[in-house]
Scaffold this active site. Structure first.
Site, short mmCIF file in Angstrom:
data_model
loop_
_atom_site.label_atom_id
_atom_site.label_comp_id
_atom_site.label_asym_id
_atom_site.label_seq_id
_atom_site.Cartn_x
_atom_site.Cartn_y
_atom_site.Cartn_z
N ARG A 99 -0.04 4.03 15.03
CA ARG A 99 -0.07 2.64 15.51
C ARG A 99 0.30 2.53 16.99
NH1 ARG A 99 3.52 -0.28 11.12
NH2 ARG A 99 4.47 1.78 11.11
N HIS A 116 -4.76 4.74 11.35
CA HIS A 116 -4.79 3.45 12.02
C HIS A 116 -5.57 3.58 13.33
CE1 HIS A 116 -3.08 -0.52 12.87
NE2 HIS A 116 -3.17 -0.12 14.12
N LYS A 126 -4.22 -12.02 14.05
CA LYS A 126 -2.76 -11.80 14.17
C LYS A 126 -2.37 -11.40 15.58
CE LYS A 126 -0.55 -7.90 12.72
NZ LYS A 126 -0.08 -6.89 11.76
N SER A 177 4.59 -1.80 6.15
CA SER A 177 5.81 -1.18 6.68
C SER A 177 6.99 -2.09 6.39
CB SER A 177 5.63 -0.92 8.17
OG SER A 177 6.80 -0.34 8.69
N THR A 178 7.25 -3.08 7.24
CA THR A 178 8.33 -4.03 6.93
C THR A 178 7.89 -5.04 5.88
OG1 THR A 178 7.58 -5.60 8.61
CG2 THR A 178 9.18 -3.93 9.31
#
Ligand code: R5P
Length: 304
Positions: free
Chosen positions: A93, A127, A195, A226-227
């Protein structure tokens, strides 16, 4: 002849291919330093090796990276040809210098893998956002980026009775996966949200396109949780659209912080991921994807 070196995920692959398997004993010293040892069990390594390794449950990803690189170097001294397989490509990322002075980490990690001795490298749904292909970063290592999206789609289709499914990506980049997923379901209903993430605070802002979703079974697909922030935000937005049900699906369950607990509070119809990273979530097995890739590589090498 060919050997496989790695963890229990690698062992499953070796068994399916009937290749010799050598376990990587993964010792971690009290100070966090790693000592990955190739257990030879009396059998020598073959001259060609597939090295396949996932992070251990809850393992720090930097510790995993060091294990990966050290093992490549260790193998390089012993064998002629190394095919490295990292099912979840870490650092991918960070594919741009978002702020002045930052490293282009994804390129640096790809270079380290190549320099540590990998002749070829395979990963799953890396990614790829601001770069088109990891191969553009490294010239001395061949690269394959495999897709697990058909595995997710076919498993969800088999296990859930879907009514007028609509596939949504939670950000612009996820449009590619939403499109591929919808194609596997044989539907044309897919779209992506827009986003924006604050590079300093990590805070995200999203916009949902004006879509008629009432009464439909919604599938939200992304590469990574992830989060959980991106997925949670998307679920909250589509809930207002009176959808019949929501299934969240991602390839890589990174699951940092309290992501798992936060996902549980969303009351989703399902959360489906693959087993590129060990996690307590429903794990769709992608070892057959890697088995197919290895078979293809072997066939190619036989070509004159
Ligand atoms: C970002 O562009 C990725 O595709 C994922 O959407 C993101 O990494 C998910 O991270 P988190 O779960 O922390 O929001």
């Amino acid at each position: 002849m060919v050997s496989v070196v790695g963890d229990e995920f690698a062992e499953q692959i070796a068994r399916k291919l009937d290749f010799t398997y050598h376990v990587l004993e993964r010792r971690i010293f009290p100070d966090g330093e790693v000592c990955p040892r190739i257990v030879l069990n009396g059998e020598p390594l073959d001259s060609e090796v597939f090295f396949i390794l996932r992070p251990k449950p809850s393992q720090d990803l930097n510790s995993y990276l060091v294990e990966f690189l050290i093992t490549l170097r260790n193998l390089r001294k012993r064998v002629k040809r190394i095919h490295a397989v990292m099912p979840y490509m870490i650092y991918a990322r960070q594919d741009a210098t978002f702020r002045r002075g930052e490293p282009l980490s994804s390129k640096i990690i790809a270079e380290l893998i190549a320099e540590s001795g990998a002749d070829s490298f395979s990963t799953i749904n890396m990614h790829l956002h601001r770069i088109e292909d990891i191969a553009s970063f490294v010239s001395n290592m061949t690269v394959s980026n495999l897709s697990a999206i058909p595995y997710l789609a076919h498993s969800i289709e088999k296990n859930f009775d879907l009514h007028e499914p609509f596939v949504l990506g939670p950000d612009d980049e996820a449009l590619q996966w939403a499109k591929e997923f919808a194609k596997c379901l044989n539907v044309h209903s897919y779209e992506a949200m827009h986003k924006e993430r604050d590079p300093v605070t990590g805070e995200i802002k999203t916009e949902l396109p004006d879509l008629e979703l009432s009464g439909r079974d919604l599938i939200i697909i992304d590469d990574i949780i992830s989060t959980g922030g991106t997925m949670i935000n998307a679920v909250q937005k589509v809930r207002k659209k009176d959808v019949a049900s929501i299934i969240a699906t991602v390839v890589h369950p990174v699951l940092t912080n309290d992501a798992l607990e936060a996902l549980k509070t969303l009351d989703l119809r399902g959360v489906c991921t693959t087993n590129t990273i060990p996690s307590p979530l429903n794990q769709i097995d992608v070892t057959p994807l890697i088995v197919e890739e290895i078979k293809k590589k072997r066939e190619k090498e036989k070509e004159p």
